[in-house]
Structures are given as structure tokens and as C-alpha cells.
Write an enzyme that holds these catalytic residues in place. Structure first.
Site, mmCIF file in Angstrom:
data_model
loop_
_atom_site.group_PDB
_atom_site.id
_atom_site.type_symbol
_atom_site.label_atom_id
_atom_site.label_comp_id
_atom_site.label_asym_id
_atom_site.label_seq_id
_atom_site.Cartn_x
_atom_site.Cartn_y
_atom_site.Cartn_z
ATOM 1 N N ARG A 19 0.828 -1.213 0.000
ATOM 2 C CA ARG A 19 0.000 0.000 0.000
ATOM 3 C C ARG A 19 0.859 1.259 0.000
ATOM 4 N NH1 ARG A 19 -2.626 -4.139 1.611
ATOM 5 N NH2 ARG A 19 -4.896 -4.245 1.667
ATOM 6 N N ARG A 68 -6.398 -17.192 -9.910
ATOM 7 C CA ARG A 68 -7.096 -16.541 -8.794
ATOM 8 C C ARG A 68 -8.325 -15.771 -9.311
ATOM 9 N NH1 ARG A 68 -2.844 -15.454 -4.836
ATOM 10 N NH2 ARG A 68 -4.495 -14.786 -3.428
ATOM 11 N N SER A 104 -12.815 -8.979 1.799
ATOM 12 C CA SER A 104 -11.529 -9.024 1.107
ATOM 13 C C SER A 104 -10.913 -7.639 1.074
ATOM 14 C CB SER A 104 -11.703 -9.520 -0.329
ATOM 15 O OG SER A 104 -10.536 -9.209 -1.073
ATOM 16 N N ASP A 155 -4.365 -15.175 6.571
ATOM 17 C CA ASP A 155 -3.081 -15.661 6.032
ATOM 18 C C ASP A 155 -2.357 -16.604 6.995
ATOM 19 O OD1 ASP A 155 -3.408 -14.299 3.693
ATOM 20 O OD2 ASP A 155 -2.217 -12.576 4.298
ATOM 21 N N LYS A 167 -6.346 -18.978 -2.289
ATOM 22 C CA LYS A 167 -5.093 -18.292 -1.993
ATOM 23 C C LYS A 167 -3.989 -18.805 -2.925
ATOM 24 C CE LYS A 167 -6.825 -15.676 1.102
ATOM 25 N NZ LYS A 167 -6.928 -14.238 0.829
ATOM 26 N N ARG A 171 3.521 -19.477 2.187
ATOM 27 C CA ARG A 171 3.137 -19.677 3.600
ATOM 28 C C ARG A 171 3.038 -21.160 3.946
ATOM 29 N NH1 ARG A 171 2.664 -14.603 5.054
ATOM 30 N NH2 ARG A 171 1.508 -13.143 3.749
#
Ligand code: S3P
Length: 445
Positions: A26, A121, A166, A324, A351, A397
Site C-alpha cells: 500500500r 485466482r 476481502s 493468512d 489463496k 506460507r
């Protein structure tokens, strides 16, 4: 590349981590839309944030790195240049979805694409509301590549209800909303991470969020008032450490006997701390202390000691607050005693991998008793996992969570496709080694 983790070493020490991934994304894109020079200290230099920086350069944004400080020359809201070719967002859905909003606001044409993994996705969730704002964006059956022709100025203000909470969708529409002809109203079923809102406020934009009654029940309403001719103020920020990266050494410390780890200066925004709450409910010896605020974001220190954990149920808003962290959490649940049930978490299937299927498959390879359900999993924790060879499924992850399992397992764990950790946490092995874990890399699998 295979990551090989040998158990038998307690984790001890204090550390600081690179900046939060969501904040880094961001800060980069918002600094590009501001007017003037932004300086962002402790920026996360990793695979996915590299995708964002290269994409911004393709849109004519000048930036440079001074060690881990990102310096961006803001172009202002309408200031992007049309890119010469399609923009490759790599594996980064955050880059693609946030940029779609920023590009729509700037009005330039662009094609946003990515890796085969990113092309799987779902993008319909941003395409439909952007179309409602007047952007004639097209996708390939709801997937990337996304083609954005020059957008009209101003864009149409909308009121939009997100089917699934989201932050990427919300942020895309807030960024597009900066160029709208009136306030943009967004409703989501639970409050997803609100970093874009906090950062925009710090840059002088009016954004209001509140819980409201909407349709059949409660929703979170976010309203952005476009700044009009007022420029976005540049950012001068030091980013706190990534709480999603912190999850891995924290869980490793909890499940490894004799461990004591302190992570300093971590992001502690309540929309991101669900894992900490769940671990405490499982009996974890965790101390969390907020120490300050930066750019509207609370940060502080987390201390973890090895603990006896028990099973827990996770559903509802908590799922959103730890979206996450399920890979790390599932490993903690396997080392706990008793049943853990995860419900209402279908979003995990969309994801970097189908995290419900992939987690269940790989944890079973390490001897876990776990069953997949359509929207979660049921795991019967036995207090241990075996060693073995597992696969990352190309998911950073998942790779790190399985490596963490190796720190406390009954034998060494080899994670095939381990190089993927560099997407979000290039220092993962170094950090784990600094704490005393035994991590090696091997070629092939
Ligand atoms: C992110 C939002 C989440 C999260 C992702 C980062 C963000 O995705 O899973 O890793 O920075 O906005 P969704 O918005 O799709 O839930």
C-alpha cells in the site's frame, strides 16, 4: 530447492522483522499517487513487493531504494504513463488487484497479467464493480489477464456489497474511488484488514468506517469521499514488522520445548491479530504489548514461550482476522492435544494454493490426522508430528509452516519447492537460524 529442517534445537532470542507485506504494497502504490517525495523505512524487499515496484516503474513512477528505505517520487492521481507492454504482477494478487484500482483512477490503459498461479485466482470480484464505475475492464472468464482501456474521468461513484470480506477488493475499489464523482460506499460481511483506509486518512483523504445493519444482518461500511483537486500528501513512515511473517517463529517457539522468543516492533492492527487471540485460547504463553502508532497503525512487541496447546474452534470474523495464518495455525493445532475445527473458511481455497486441500495433504505426510471439509478442516492433534518429505505447492506460507513443523517434529522435514518463501519472507531461514533452528538447503527433490 529443498528446505531441510532438523529438530532438537530450542529457539531463543529477540528479533525485528522487515516491514509488513500489506503495508509495503500500500505504501508503494499510494506514494505513487501522492504529490511529492515519500520515504518509507523498513520497506519489505521480497518477491511480491518487487512485483509491485517493477509494475509502478512500468507506469512511469520513479522510485529508489536506500538500503531498506523506499523513496518514491509521487506522480499525483492522474500521473501514470501508459505502459509499453503488459504488466507482469508475478505471483502477487495484491499487486494486481490494487493496481487495477490505481490504474482505473489514473485513466491510463494497461494490461495486468501474472504467473500461471496468479491467473488461477478469482478476479470477477473486482471486474464487476470496476465496470459499474464505468471502467470497461475485461477478464478471461473472471481471471487475469485484465485489460483496462482508458477509463473515463471522473469514474462513477458506487455503492457495492462484497460477497466475501476481502481487503484486496476493498482496496482496489477505494483506489478507483479516489477518482470518482462522489462518495464510494463499500459493505463487507466482516472487517478485512483496514490498512488502505488508515493510510489514506494519514494522506489527508476522508474515509469513514463503521459497523451498520445492512440487508439481513451486520456489515462493515466504508465510505471514501474523493479528494477532488486536493493532492494526496506524501508518506513519511517507518513500517512495523510483518505480523504474518512473525507467525512462523512464534508458532515454532510455542511448539518447541525450552523456547523463548521476542519479536519487537511488529504490526498489531486488530484486523490482523486473530492468530494471537486463537493461540492464547489454545493455552499459548504469549505476551502482546502495544508500544506505539505509526501512520495510524498500532505496533508493539510479542513474546512467546513453549506451551502446552489444546484444540480450538475457529469460524466467523476470526477467520478474516487470521486469513493468512492458517498454515502456521494448522501446524500449531497438530502439536496441540485434541480436536481443532475450522469452519467458514472456504476463502482459503483461493489463496496461493488451495490451502485447505494442500495443508491437509501435506500434514498427513507428517502423520497428522486431518480431514478436509468444504469450508475448513477437522484436525485431531496428538501433540506431535513425524518427520518426512512434503511439498510447498508453490505457496510461500505453506512452505514456511511445514518448515516450522520440522523444528519440533520427531524427525527431519524436507520441504520441496522451498525457494518460494522468498515471495514474502526472504530472511526466513536466516531468522530461524538466528533463533537456533537447524535449517539447510539442498538441490532438487
Ligand atoms: C491482502 C489481503 C488478503 C491476504 C493477502 C494480502 C492485502 O487477501 O490474504 O495475503 O494485502 O490486502 P484477500 O483480500 O483476497 O482476502
Amino acid at each position: 530447492m529443498k528446505l531441510v529442517i532438523t529438530p532438537g534445537f530450542a529457539l531463543q532470542g529477540e528479533l525485528r522483522l522487515a516491514g509488513d507485506k500489506s503495508l509495503s504494497h500500500r505504501a508503494a502504490v499510494l506514494a505513487a499517487l501522492a504529490e511529492g517525495e515519500s520515504r518509507i523505512e523498513n520497506f519489505l524487499l521480497a518477491g511480491v513487493t518487487g512485483d509491485m515496484l517493477r509494475a509502478l516503474a512500468a507506469l512511469g513512477v520513479a522510485w529508489r531504494l536506500e538500503d531498506s528505505t523506499l523513496v518514491v517520487e509521487g506522480r499525483g492521481l492522474g500521473g501514470f504513463s501508459p505502459p509499453g507492454q503488459s504488466i507482469d504482477c508475478g505471483n502477487s494478487a495484491t499487486t494486481l488487484r490494487l493496481l487495477a484500482g490505481a490504474v482505473a483512477a489514473s485513466g491510463v490503459p494497461a494490461v495486468l497479467d501474472g504467473s500461471p498461479g496468479l491467473r488461477r485466482r478469482p478476479m470477477g470480484r473486482i471486474v464487476a464493480p470496476l465496470q459499474a464505475m464505468g471502467v470497461e475492464i475485461t477478464a478471461q472468464e473472471g481471471r487475469a489477464p485484465l485489460i483496462l482501456p482508458p477509463a473515463p474521468k471522473p469514474l462513477r461513484a458506487i455503492s457495492h456489497t462484497l460477497e466475501v470480506a476481502s481487503a484486496q477488493v476493498k482496496s482496489c475499489l477505494l483506489l478507483a474511488g479516489l477518482a470518482a464523482d462522489g462518495p464510494v460506499h463499500l459493505y463487507e460481511p466482516a472487517l478485512s484488514r483496514d490498512h488502505t483506509e488508515r493510510m489514506l486518512k494519514a494522506m489527508g483523504v476522508e474515509v469513514v468506517s463503521e459497523a451498520v445493519v445492512h440487508g439481513e444482518g451486520l456489515a462493515y461500511h466504508t465510505c471514501l469521499t474523493p479528494p477532488g483537486e486536493r493532492p494526496l500528501l506524501p508518506l513519511q513512515l517507518e513500517l512495523p514488522g510483518d505480523i504474518s511473517a512473525a507467525a512462523f517463529p512464534l508458532v515454532a517457539a510455542l511448539i518447541t520445548p525450552g523456547s523463548h522468543v521476542v519479536i519487537k516492533h511488529v504490526l498489531l492492527n486488530p484486523t490482523r491479530t486473530g492468530l494471537l487471540d486463537v493461540l492464547q485460547a489454545m493455552g499459548a504463553d504469549l505476551r502482546v504489548v502495544v508500544q506505539g502508532q505509526a501512520g495510524g497503525e498500532p505496533w508493539g512487541d510479542i513474546e512467546a514461550r513453549s506451551s502446552r496447546l489444546h484444540g480450538v474452534e475457529v469460524a466467523g470474523e476470526l477467520v478474516v482476522r487470521m486469513i493468512d495464518e492458517f498454515p502456521a495455525f494448522a501446524v500449531a493445532a497438530a502439536f496441540a492435544q485434541g480436536r481443532t475445527v475450522v469452519r467458514q473458511a472456504r476463502e482459503l481455497r483461493y489463496k496461493e494454493s488451495d490451502r485447505i486441500a494442500a495443508l491437509c495433504t501435506e500434514l498427513r505426510c507428517l502423520g497428522a490426522s486431518v480431514a478436509e471439509t468444504p469450508d475448513g478442516f477437522i484436525l485431531d492433534g496428538r501433540g506431535y508430528l513425524d518427520g518426512g518429505q512434503v511439498d510447498s505447492h508453490g505457496d510461500h506460507r505453506l512452505a514456511m509452516a511445514l518448515a516450522v513443523a520440522g523444528v519440533a517434529a520427531r524427525g527431519a522435514v524436507g520441504v520441496c519447492g522451498g525457494e518460494i518463501v522468498a515471495e514474502s519472507f526472504p530472511d526466513f531461514s536466516a531468522v530461524m537460524q538466528q533463533l537456533g533452528a537447524h535449517v539447510e538447503t539442498e538441490e532438487g527433490c
